[in-house]
Each structure stands twice: as C-alpha cells, then as structure tokens.
Design an enzyme around this catalytic site. Structure first.
Site, PDB file in Angstrom:
ATOM      1  N   ASP A 131      -0.712 -12.802   1.694  1.00 24.68           N
ATOM      2  CA  ASP A 131      -1.135 -11.661   2.439  1.00 24.68           C
ATOM      3  C   ASP A 131      -2.206 -12.250   3.969  1.00 24.68           C
ATOM      4  O   ASP A 131      -2.390 -12.707   4.507  1.00 24.68           O
ATOM      5  CB  ASP A 131      -2.789 -11.383   1.966  1.00 24.68           C
ATOM      6  CG  ASP A 131      -3.196 -10.271   2.884  1.00 24.68           C
ATOM      7  OD1 ASP A 131      -2.294  -9.353   3.548  1.00 24.68           O
ATOM      8  OD2 ASP A 131      -3.938  -9.393   2.160  1.00 24.68           O
ATOM      9  N   ASP A 147      -5.596 -14.247   8.968  1.00 22.29           N
ATOM     10  CA  ASP A 147      -4.310 -13.867   8.284  1.00 22.29           C
ATOM     11  C   ASP A 147      -2.982 -14.635   8.696  1.00 22.29           C
ATOM     12  O   ASP A 147      -2.088 -14.288   8.283  1.00 22.29           O
ATOM     13  CB  ASP A 147      -3.950 -12.079   8.000  1.00 22.29           C
ATOM     14  CG  ASP A 147      -4.875 -11.470   6.968  1.00 22.29           C
ATOM     15  OD1 ASP A 147      -5.371 -12.055   6.203  1.00 22.29           O
ATOM     16  OD2 ASP A 147      -5.253 -10.632   7.236  1.00 22.29           O
ATOM     17  N   ASP A 154       1.819   1.792   3.370  1.00 22.88           N
ATOM     18  CA  ASP A 154       3.286   1.141   4.038  1.00 22.88           C
ATOM     19  C   ASP A 154       4.582   1.593   3.768  1.00 22.88           C
ATOM     20  O   ASP A 154       4.797   1.799   4.142  1.00 22.88           O
ATOM     21  CB  ASP A 154       3.224   0.184   3.361  1.00 22.88           C
ATOM     22  CG  ASP A 154       1.647  -1.289   3.553  1.00 22.88           C
ATOM     23  OD1 ASP A 154       1.343  -0.561   4.249  1.00 22.88           O
ATOM     24  OD2 ASP A 154       1.541  -1.992   2.315  1.00 22.88           O
ATOM     25  N   ASP A 183      -4.763 -13.503  -3.041  1.00 24.43           N
ATOM     26  CA  ASP A 183      -3.743 -13.239  -1.540  1.00 24.43           C
ATOM     27  C   ASP A 183      -3.904 -14.633  -0.783  1.00 24.43           C
ATOM     28  O   ASP A 183      -4.986 -15.225  -0.653  1.00 24.43           O
ATOM     29  CB  ASP A 183      -5.032 -12.452  -0.929  1.00 24.43           C
ATOM     30  CG  ASP A 183      -4.242 -11.224  -1.476  1.00 24.43           C
ATOM     31  OD1 ASP A 183      -3.247 -11.152  -2.286  1.00 24.43           O
ATOM     32  OD2 ASP A 183      -4.511  -9.736  -0.918  1.00 24.43           O
ATOM     33  N   HIS A 201       1.100  -1.349   0.384  1.00 24.75           N
ATOM     34  CA  HIS A 201       0.009  -0.040   0.182  1.00 24.75           C
ATOM     35  C   HIS A 201       0.985   1.299   0.621  1.00 24.75           C
ATOM     36  O   HIS A 201       1.888   1.239   0.554  1.00 24.75           O
ATOM     37  CB  HIS A 201      -0.827   0.016   1.320  1.00 24.75           C
ATOM     38  CG  HIS A 201      -1.667  -1.518   1.346  1.00 24.75           C
ATOM     39  ND1 HIS A 201      -0.970  -2.349   2.348  1.00 24.75           N
ATOM     40  CD2 HIS A 201      -3.064  -0.952   1.528  1.00 24.75           C
ATOM     41  CE1 HIS A 201      -2.200  -3.216   2.150  1.00 24.75           C
ATOM     42  NE2 HIS A 201      -3.504  -2.896   1.823  1.00 24.75           N
ATOM     43  N   ASP A 255     -10.645 -11.835  10.400  1.00 28.77           N
ATOM     44  CA  ASP A 255      -9.778 -11.925   9.752  1.00 28.77           C
ATOM     45  C   ASP A 255      -7.805 -11.865   9.948  1.00 28.77           C
ATOM     46  O   ASP A 255      -7.345 -11.503  10.755  1.00 28.77           O
ATOM     47  CB  ASP A 255      -9.611 -10.948   8.659  1.00 28.77           C
ATOM     48  CG  ASP A 255      -8.899 -11.234   7.447  1.00 28.77           C
ATOM     49  OD1 ASP A 255      -8.012 -12.320   6.384  1.00 28.77           O
ATOM     50  OD2 ASP A 255      -8.476  -9.682   6.653  1.00 28.77           O
TER      51      ASP A 255
HETATM   52  C1  XLS Z   1      -7.644  -6.672   3.823  1.00 30.65           C
HETATM   53  C2  XLS Z   1      -7.281  -6.569   2.742  1.00 30.65           C
HETATM   54  C3  XLS Z   1      -5.794  -5.790   2.407  1.00 30.65           C
HETATM   55  C4  XLS Z   1      -5.715  -5.804   0.546  1.00 30.65           C
HETATM   56  C5  XLS Z   1      -5.052  -4.579  -0.140  1.00 30.65           C
HETATM   57  O1  XLS Z   1      -7.922  -7.771   4.629  1.00 30.65           O
HETATM   58  O2  XLS Z   1      -6.495  -7.935   2.993  1.00 30.65           O
HETATM   59  O3  XLS Z   1      -5.191  -6.710   3.479  1.00 30.65           O
HETATM   60  O4  XLS Z   1      -5.624  -7.101   0.492  1.00 30.65           O
HETATM   61  O5  XLS Z   1      -5.359  -3.159   0.658  1.00 30.65           O
HETATM   62 CA    CA Z   2      -5.545  -9.043   1.072  1.00 29.84          CA
HETATM   63 CA    CA Z   3      -7.032 -10.276   4.983  1.00 23.96          CA
END
Ligand code: XLS
Ligand code: CA
Ligand code: CA
Length: 436
Positions: free
Chosen positions: A338, A308, A103, A295, A100, A306
């Site tokens: 991601d 991740d 970032d 992702d 981003h 989420d």
């Molecule tokens: C958030 C998203 C974000 C996108 C990019 O949950 O995964 O990170 O991939 O903005």
């Molecule tokens: Ca994402």
């Molecule tokens: Ca995510």
C-alpha cells in the site's frame, strides 16, 4: 488491448551481484526457504489504487504521472487500466492484487448503474485472473471519497447514508467472492469525527458495530468464506478515527462480538502515525491471535502524515518477517504494497523500480529473520528471561493457584528479588550481526 509497458521485460532474479536495476537481487519466487517457496512466505500484492490510479496530485499541485492508459470514456479507461495492471503483475511476477470497488470501475449516475459498471469490469478481471493466475488478496469498498460520505459512512448521522454504505459493501463482498478474494478489508477512513461538538460518539460506535455484524451476516448468507479484516489508522482523513490502532480495534471487536469473524490488516505507516512502532502493532495482534494481513509501506519520521512510501528498510522488513514467522505465517493474508511512488517519479518504469525494491527488501528480511529464528538468537534470551514463570511461585501465579497472601509469604521467605539485566545493547549488537 496492446502492450502497455513495452520497454520492460519480465523481471528476473539475477542474484545479489547483479547491477541491473530491473532485476531481483534477493527475491527468487520459487526458491525454497524453510520448506516453502519465497512467494508463499511473502504473498506479495499490488495496491491497485496507488499503482494504477495514483496521479501524483498533492494539495499544492496537479497530476504528474505519465501513464500509458487513460484515453476514451470512463469505462474504456477502466478496462485499459485493468489490462495494464495485469501486464504489470505478470511482468513483475507478483501473485496478488487488492482493490477498492471504485478503483476498478467508475461510479454511475445511480447505484444501479454503478453496480452495472462494476459487474462489467469484474467480468474482465475474472478473465484476466484466469489467464494469468494472479489472485485477489482482498477487496474493499471506497466509503470515503464520495461527498455523501463526508460525515462518515456507517457512522454518518443520517441512516440513509448508512444504508447507502451497506448497499455498497454488499456489492463489494459479492464481487470479492466472485473473484475468489481470500480477504475483505474494512478501513474506516471517515468513520471518526472532526469535533465532539456535533458528535454522539456512543451512538456512532454502536452503528459501526451493527454495520460490521450486518456484513458478517451477509457473508454467511452468500457463502463468502474469506477472512474479514479491519485496518487501523488513527487519523487522516478524519481528525480522530475509531479504528485508531490494533489495541483499540481489538477492544471494539470484543465489545461488538466480532472477534470470531475479524482479524486486523496492519499498515506500517498507520502504526507510526498512532505513535507506535509497526513491530508493536504486529506483536500486539499476534499475541492476541488477530494478525491477519499487512499493508507494507513506510512513513517519514519528519512528516506527520501518511506518506505511503515503498518499504526499503532492511531492519524493519526483518522484524516484520520475524514476527510473521513466529505467528505462523501470513496466509490467508499477504503483504500488500500500500505504497505510492513519489510525485517526481512519474514514469511507468518507476512503478517497477518501486515494487522490485520492496520485494527485495522483504526477501532479505525473510532470510535474515529465518536465520535469527533458527539460531534462537533472540528467542532463547526471551525464554530464559521469563524462565522464573515455569516453576515455583511464578507457575503458581500463572496457573491461578497463588493469592496475594502467598506472594507475601514468598517475599517474606525469599527477600528482595535479585535484579537481572535486560541486556538491550547486547541484543541490538546481535541483531546487527545478522543484518549485513
Ligand atoms: C488509507 C488506507 C486505505 C486502505 C484501504 O490510508 O491505507 O488505502 O488500505 O481502504
Ligand atoms: Ca492500507
Ligand atoms: Ca496508508
């Protein structure tokens, strides 16, 4: 700029018998499988935000991550972080990264200063890309962290916030182009609502449609020819996001004439939050020609948010690669991790373990999926299951040549259709024979 991960040597492929945790057991980047190098099938990418900006904070506790960069003023920190990132990419042997705008460079006191900060860091990124050969898979704009976006970016009730978001995306597309990014992602973190009591949904959707059309116009104007992607997610941070899942994004793209310009960036954990399997999301997108990029991560079935996490499930990786191969591959998209290490995995070396695990899982998934496809293990069954549509009444219906009256005549002549087993358990057993 010194070395940031001095204790980690470049990660090598050592084969399945290796016990070295800092080696690949399955991912052998330059090995050819099915006429292509593994690196080109998989197109792995590091997510800058989680891997280099993730601090380990959660709603109950402060930062835990120990990172070898982060001293000095904001711009110095940004430069050091980027340098550390490229050392990481190189040692890992990964080909792509994603970011981003916010970032990689800090927000200034106004848009002009923010853009200046970004330009300075992008110059460094350009140099580091040239030095290392690492490429940008996609860029995006963070339209969700700053308080100005608390009620949405392009769906904000205030047109001034829409305009700010447009200015930010304009710049983010420019830097993505400058760095040779092959895609540009839109994820609508705050494009949704908390309550309908204060929301004009129809108008907000129109504004989002307008915003994306303006982005297409601008990309055309400056000659950015990367692929635009929308990333669906049903909720979090808003209660209800407009980019809910693959199918609702598809309807949205059709309504606002965006299908020729957009594909989807599908994330595993977002699919499951929407109540789907990730395979469902991928298959829907592939069937409609809008599968753009992935992702890769995983959620936790016991948690409703989420998480991740890094993907390690060989079954999931296999099905993902099976669908990707059937759809003709990922390029110009890729497989972006991601994903973030857990809060208690706070040492820099944990970042290597996490990515090695994800890359090995997908390398295994790729090889298993290729074998299943070559043997026709599932395809042949599905083909046979639908064979009735290749001739007779089935073909006439598909070709638009049969009416309801023709269907009635067919049934009157042929009687009750003969039931045929779906053989689900047999197919599950076949899959198990491949995954071992
Ligand atoms: C958030 C998203 C974000 C996108 C990019 O949950 O995964 O990170 O991939 O903005
Ligand atoms: Ca994402
Ligand atoms: Ca995510």
């Amino acid at each position: 700029m010194g070395e940031y991960f001095p204790d980690v040597k470049p990660i090598q492929y050592e084969g399945p018998d290796s016990k070295n945790p800092l080696a690949f057991k399955h991912y052998n980047a330059d090995e050819e499988v099915a006429g292509m190098k593994m690196r080109d099938h998989l197109r792995f990418s590091v997510a800058f935000w989680h891997t280099f900006k993730g601090t380990g904070t959660d709603p109950f506790g402060s930062a835990t991550m120990v990172r070898p960069y982060g001293d000095g003023d904001e711009m110095k920190v940004a430069e050091d972080t980027l340098a550390a990132a490229f050392e990481f990419f190189t040692k890992l042997g990964i080909d792509f990264y994603c970011f981003h705008d916010r970032d990689i460079a800090p927000e200034g006191t106004d848009l002009a200063e923010t853009n200046k900060n970004l330009d300075k860091i992008v110059e460094l990124a350009d140099k580091l890309q040239a030095d290392t050969g690492v490429k940008l898979l996609w860029g995006t704009a963070n339209l969700f962290s700053h308080p100005r976006y608390m009620c949405g970016a392009s769906t904000n009730p205030d047109p001034a916030v829409f305009a700010y978001a447009a200015a930010q995306v304009k710049k983010a597309i420019e830097v993505t182009k400058r760095l040779g990014g092959t895609n540009y992602v839109f994820w609508g973190g705050r494009e949704g609502y908390e309550t309908l009591l204060n929301t004009d949904m129809g108008r907000e959707l129109d504004h989002l449609g307008r915003f994306l059309n303006m982005a297409v116009d601008y990309a055309r104007q400056i000659g950015f020819d990367g692929q635009f992607l929308i990333e669906p997610k049903p909720k979090e941070p808003t209660k209800h996001q407009y980019d809910f899942d693959a199918q609702s994004c598809h309807a949205f793209l059709q309504k606002y004439d965006l299908v020729p310009h957009f594909k989807l960036n599908l994330e595993s954990n977002h699919g499951t939050l929407a109540g789907h399997t990730f395979e469902h999301e991928l298959t829907y997108a592939a069937a409609n020609g809008i599968l753009g990029s992935i992702d890769a991560n995983r959620g936790d079935l016991l948690l409703g948010w989420d998480t991740d996490q890094f993907p390690t499930n060989i079954y999931e990786a296999t099905f993902i690669m099976y669908i990707v191969l059937s759809a003709g591959g990922l390029a110009p998209g890729g497989l972006n991790f991601d994903a973030k290490v857990r809060r208690s995995s706070f040492e820099p070396v944990d970042l290597f373990h996490a990515h090695i695990g994800g890359m090995d899982a997908f390398a295994r998934g790729l090889k298993i999926a290729l074998k299943m496809r070559n043997d026709g293990a599932l395809d042949d069954f599905i083909k046979q299951r639908y064979a009735g549509w290749d001739s007779g009444i089935g073909k006439d219906i598909e070709d638009g040549k049969a009416s309801f009256a023709d269907c009635e005549k067919y049934i009157l002549e042929n009687g009750e259709p003969k039931p045929v087993s779906g053989r689900q358990e047999m197919l599950e057993n076949i899959v198990n024979e491949y995954i071992r």
